[in-house]
Design a protein around this motif. Structure first.
Motif, short mmCIF file in Angstrom:
data_model
loop_
_atom_site.label_atom_id
_atom_site.label_comp_id
_atom_site.label_asym_id
_atom_site.label_seq_id
_atom_site.Cartn_x
_atom_site.Cartn_y
_atom_site.Cartn_z
N PRO A 305 0.67 -1.71 0.28
CA PRO A 305 -0.12 -0.16 0.16
C PRO A 305 1.40 1.40 0.00
O PRO A 305 1.81 1.32 1.07
N ALA A 306 0.85 2.33 -1.01
CA ALA A 306 1.07 3.95 -0.65
C ALA A 306 0.34 4.56 -1.75
O ALA A 306 -0.62 4.15 -1.63
N GLU A 307 1.08 5.70 -1.79
CA GLU A 307 -0.09 7.10 -2.28
C GLU A 307 -0.78 6.77 -3.65
O GLU A 307 -2.09 7.26 -3.25
N TYR A 308 -0.11 5.84 -4.36
CA TYR A 308 -1.20 6.05 -5.02
C TYR A 308 -1.49 4.73 -5.09
O TYR A 308 -2.38 3.60 -5.62
N GLU A 309 -1.63 3.85 -3.97
CA GLU A 309 -3.00 3.06 -3.65
C GLU A 309 -1.86 1.93 -3.44
O GLU A 309 -1.61 0.63 -2.68
N SER A 310 -0.96 1.52 -4.53
CA SER A 310 0.27 -0.02 -3.65
C SER A 310 1.49 0.91 -4.98
O SER A 310 1.07 0.69 -6.29
N ASP A 311 2.20 0.68 -4.62
CA ASP A 311 3.80 0.52 -5.62
C ASP A 311 3.87 -1.24 -5.51
O ASP A 311 4.20 -1.62 -4.84
N GLN A 312 5.33 -0.86 -6.18
CA GLN A 312 5.54 -2.25 -7.18
C GLN A 312 7.40 -2.44 -5.78
O GLN A 312 7.90 -1.67 -6.62
N TYR A 313 6.89 -3.74 -5.67
CA TYR A 313 8.51 -3.74 -4.58
C TYR A 313 8.93 -4.99 -5.33
O TYR A 313 8.53 -6.46 -5.02
N ARG A 314 10.49 -5.31 -4.84
CA ARG A 314 10.79 -6.94 -5.23
C ARG A 314 11.71 -7.17 -3.75
O ARG A 314 12.56 -5.93 -3.56
N VAL A 315 11.91 -8.66 -4.48
CA VAL A 315 12.61 -9.25 -3.11
C VAL A 315 13.56 -10.22 -3.71
O VAL A 315 12.48 -10.96 -4.37
N PRO A 316 14.55 -10.99 -3.10
CA PRO A 316 14.69 -12.20 -3.07
C PRO A 316 14.51 -12.99 -2.75
O PRO A 316 13.91 -13.11 -1.97
#
Length: 337
Positions: A305-316
């Motif tokens: 969840p973020a300012e524009y509803e959601s941002d995409q993240y990455r993780v190993p």
């Protein structure tokens, strides 16, 4: 009070209510206009064309405020932070693989209705199905042949207990439609199982027959492995939701409900090795509610969840490293490999 006086009072009251209604309408319109304008500092968005024949790209629902909000967008894998290209196609939920796309569209009204569109490699409509509920999850098999979607029949979130889902699977070669996975045979802990409260959601395909999904019953969730050909599912593990199988088919990422966490998003991201059945917690410790994707065989991508509803993240996927921002204002991404 005379009749004439009553009429004057009634007319004045109607006029006052009309003024309030007009003022509210203008205020709401103003808020909508402001919302539809591109927000300074947001992702750069340009109009253009693309399809499902490209490679090394991500397609997703653009969430940046502006005229192209909710439109299908595309960025190269090596340029996820740059300008995104959008097309007029709007999708509330989306996924694509093997030259086939699935797009859930909304028709706004007093009661919102949703349609599931099956798209070809040029993003042209092949078939359309009534969703029958609020959209939740969509997936396409790696070859593009099989398509699955889940809708909420009641409720609109997995966080509570008062919800019901329906999951359908369609074969785009024969157009055989399995309208409700609840009609599949269930093998739970090695034994046939039946219950009126069984729910399925979050299908992810390993190939055109083998799939994984979530099954819920008696207040618990299970990772299940299923076969479309035999219309059978078998439980593999308890406390696993919204699975996503890796491109090489050896692991499944999923949401693990944290015991004692009473927040609205009580899940953490884990990965299960299907060969050893060993479960690994990722370095992402923030709560999330998403059916994650795989950037490649080593890296997960998911919404926070973020300012524009959601941002995409990455993780190993192996529990090492740390989360990193992949792209802002984006939902339901699909990688064209």
């Amino acid at each position: 009070m005379s009749t004439a006086a009553r009429v004057r009072i009634l007319v004045a009251a109607i006029a006052a209510l009309t003024a309030v209604a007009v003022a509210y309408t203008l205020h709401a319109a103003g808020r909508t206009d402001a919302r539809d304008k591109a927000r300074p500092g947001g992702p750069a968005v340009v109009k253009g064309t693309f399809d499902l024949t490209g490679r090394q790209r991500i397609l997703f629902r653009n969430m940046a405020w502006g005229p192209q909000r909710d439109h299908l967008a595309s960025v190269p894998l090596d340029g996820t932070g740059g300008a995104r290209t959008t097309m007029p196609l709007t999708c509330y939920k989306f996924h694509a693989a093997g030259g086939t796309g699935v797009c859930v569209q909304a028709r706004r009204g007093p009661v919102n209705t949703f349609s599931v569109l099956i798209l070809d490699s040029r993003l042209r409509e092949l078939r359309r199905y009534a969703a029958g509920g609020g959209p939740s999850r969509t997936r396409v098999s790696p070859s593009g042949r099989m398509v699955a979607w889940t809708v909420f029949v009641s409720g609109d979130s997995y966080a509570g207990v008062n919800f019901s889902t329906r999951t359908a699977i369609v074969d785009t070669r024969t157009w055989t439609l399995h309208r409700n996975m609840e009609e599949f045979r269930v093998i739970k802990d090695g034994r046939p199982y039946r219950s009126v409260d069984v729910n399925f959601w979050g299908v992810t395909f390993a190939d055109d027959d083998l799939f994984y999904a979530t099954m819920a019953t008696k207040g618990k969730t299970y990772l299940v492995r299923g076969n479309v050909s035999t219309r059978t599912v078998r439980t593999l593990k308890e406390n696993a939701e919204c699975p996503s199988v890796s491109p090489d088919g050896t692991r499944v990422a999923f949401k693990h409900r944290v015991k004692g966490d009473r927040s609205a998003l009580p899940w953490r991201l884990h990965v299960l090795d299907l060969r050893t059945m060993k479960e690994t917690a990722t370095a992402e410790t923030r709560p999330l509610d998403d059916q994650v994707g795989w950037l490649d065989d080593r890296t997960l991508m998911y919404a926070i969840p973020a300012e524009y509803e959601s941002d995409q993240y990455r993780v190993p996927a192996d529990g090492t490293g740390s989360p990193a921002l992949l792209m802002k204002a984006a939902q339901v991404p699909a990688v064209l490999r």
